[in-house]
Motif scaffolding. Structure first.
Motif, PDB file in Angstrom:
ATOM      1  N   SER A  88     -12.914  -8.421   9.038  1.00  0.00           N
ATOM      2  CA  SER A  88     -12.650  -7.807   7.707  1.00  0.00           C
ATOM      3  C   SER A  88     -11.468  -6.960   8.314  1.00  0.00           C
ATOM      4  N   LYS A  89     -11.333  -5.971   9.815  1.00  0.00           N
ATOM      5  CA  LYS A  89     -10.355  -5.216   9.253  1.00  0.00           C
ATOM      6  C   LYS A  89      -8.976  -6.166  10.013  1.00  0.00           C
ATOM      7  N   ASP A  90      -8.588  -7.340  10.644  1.00  0.00           N
ATOM      8  CA  ASP A  90      -7.319  -8.230  10.214  1.00  0.00           C
ATOM      9  C   ASP A  90      -6.626  -7.682   9.009  1.00  0.00           C
ATOM     10  N   ALA A  91      -8.059  -7.728   8.356  1.00  0.00           N
ATOM     11  CA  ALA A  91      -7.802  -8.186   6.384  1.00  0.00           C
ATOM     12  C   ALA A  91      -7.316  -6.310   6.043  1.00  0.00           C
ATOM     13  N   THR A  92      -7.908  -5.631   7.120  1.00  0.00           N
ATOM     14  CA  THR A  92      -7.640  -4.067   6.545  1.00  0.00           C
ATOM     15  C   THR A  92      -6.573  -3.505   6.937  1.00  0.00           C
ATOM     16  N   LEU A  95      -2.472  -2.826   5.403  1.00  0.00           N
ATOM     17  CA  LEU A  95      -2.239  -1.346   5.465  1.00  0.00           C
ATOM     18  C   LEU A  95      -0.362  -1.149   6.105  1.00  0.00           C
ATOM     19  N   ARG A  96      -0.126  -2.872   6.477  1.00  0.00           N
ATOM     20  CA  ARG A  96       1.079  -3.293   6.778  1.00  0.00           C
ATOM     21  C   ARG A  96       1.836  -3.632   5.478  1.00  0.00           C
ATOM     22  N   THR A  97       1.300  -3.754   4.588  1.00  0.00           N
ATOM     23  CA  THR A  97       2.166  -4.203   3.242  1.00  0.00           C
ATOM     24  C   THR A  97       2.342  -3.249   2.974  1.00  0.00           C
ATOM     25  N   GLN A  98       1.301  -2.362   2.658  1.00  0.00           N
ATOM     26  CA  GLN A  98       0.927  -0.412   2.193  1.00  0.00           C
ATOM     27  C   GLN A  98       2.280   0.101   3.020  1.00  0.00           C
ATOM     28  N   MET A  99       2.458  -0.052   4.063  1.00  0.00           N
ATOM     29  CA  MET A  99       3.185   0.955   5.327  1.00  0.00           C
ATOM     30  C   MET A  99       4.607   0.100   4.374  1.00  0.00           C
ATOM     31  N   GLY A 100       4.680  -1.073   4.565  1.00  0.00           N
ATOM     32  CA  GLY A 100       6.030  -1.536   4.176  1.00  0.00           C
ATOM     33  C   GLY A 100       6.543  -1.622   3.025  1.00  0.00           C
ATOM     34  N   ARG A 101       5.786  -1.011   1.854  1.00  0.00           N
ATOM     35  CA  ARG A 101       6.180  -0.660   0.771  1.00  0.00           C
ATOM     36  C   ARG A 101       6.601   0.818   0.529  1.00  0.00           C
ATOM     37  N   SER A 102       5.897   1.778   1.253  1.00  0.00           N
ATOM     38  CA  SER A 102       5.954   3.073   1.379  1.00  0.00           C
ATOM     39  C   SER A 102       7.643   3.109   2.003  1.00  0.00           C
ATOM     40  N   ARG A 103       7.890   2.697   3.050  1.00  0.00           N
ATOM     41  CA  ARG A 103       9.110   2.691   3.734  1.00  0.00           C
ATOM     42  C   ARG A 103      10.379   2.119   2.477  1.00  0.00           C
ATOM     43  N   ASP A 104       9.996   0.980   1.821  1.00  0.00           N
ATOM     44  CA  ASP A 104      11.078   1.013   1.210  1.00  0.00           C
ATOM     45  C   ASP A 104      11.283   1.713   0.240  1.00  0.00           C
ATOM     46  N   ILE A 105      10.051   2.254  -0.624  1.00  0.00           N
ATOM     47  CA  ILE A 105      10.379   3.790  -1.504  1.00  0.00           C
ATOM     48  C   ILE A 105      10.721   4.955  -0.826  1.00  0.00           C
ATOM     49  N   ASP A 106      10.874   5.163   0.581  1.00  0.00           N
ATOM     50  CA  ASP A 106      11.609   5.326   0.833  1.00  0.00           C
ATOM     51  C   ASP A 106      13.177   5.884   1.031  1.00  0.00           C
ATOM     52  N   MET A 107      13.739   4.571   1.873  1.00  0.00           N
ATOM     53  CA  MET A 107      15.127   4.399   1.251  1.00  0.00           C
ATOM     54  C   MET A 107      15.472   4.071   0.656  1.00  0.00           C
TER      55      MET A 107
END
Length: 135
Positions: free
Chosen positions: A104-108, A112-124
């Motif tokens: 469960s923690k691995d899935a979380t 979160l990594r996917t969301q961070m990647g998207r957030s980075r893309d949006i910031d860029m």
């Protein structure tokens, strides 16, 4: 005095040992013979190298032995086996829970990594648009 399961441990014919002790349990009329048959049946299911390994069944035989023949040497051995089996089953359940928690923690973490990647893309993208607007 030979430990009854010793022969099956050395020879490996667990099916025969199981059948013999089931028959012995059906034929016995109380006392030491019944206690020994119950212990042997519990052993066959408790012993990890046995192809019939089933700790839950082993516990049922040891419980029956302890309840019906509490003062026999077999019952005292059965108590020791019962304590070990109970502890092992509890540890196995705890291990399963921890594995589930870990998955469960691995899935979380992956989410979160996917969301961070998207957030980075949006910031860029925002930075790029801001630079274009400032030109």
């Amino acid at each position: 005095d030979v430990f009854p399961p010793q022969q099956v441990m050395q020879g490996g014919n667990y099916a025969k040992f199981l059948a013999e002790n089931r028959q012995a349990l059906e034929r016995c009329e109380g006392g030491t013979d019944c206690a020994m048959a119950l212990f042997n049946l519990g052993f066959v299911y408790a012993y990890p190298q046995s192809p019939h390994h089933d700790p839950s069944k082993a516990l049922r035989y040891f419980d029956d032995l302890i309840k019906k023949y509490p003062q026999t040497p077999s019952a005292f051995e059965g108590r020791a086996w019962r304590a070990l089996l109970t502890q092992n089953l509890a540890l196995e359940e705890q291990r399963r829970r921890l594995q589930t928690d870990l998955r469960s923690k691995d899935a979380t973490i992956r989410t979160l990594r996917t969301q961070m990647g998207r957030s980075r893309d949006i910031d860029m993208e925002l930075d790029k648009k801001e630079r274009e607007l400032l030109r």
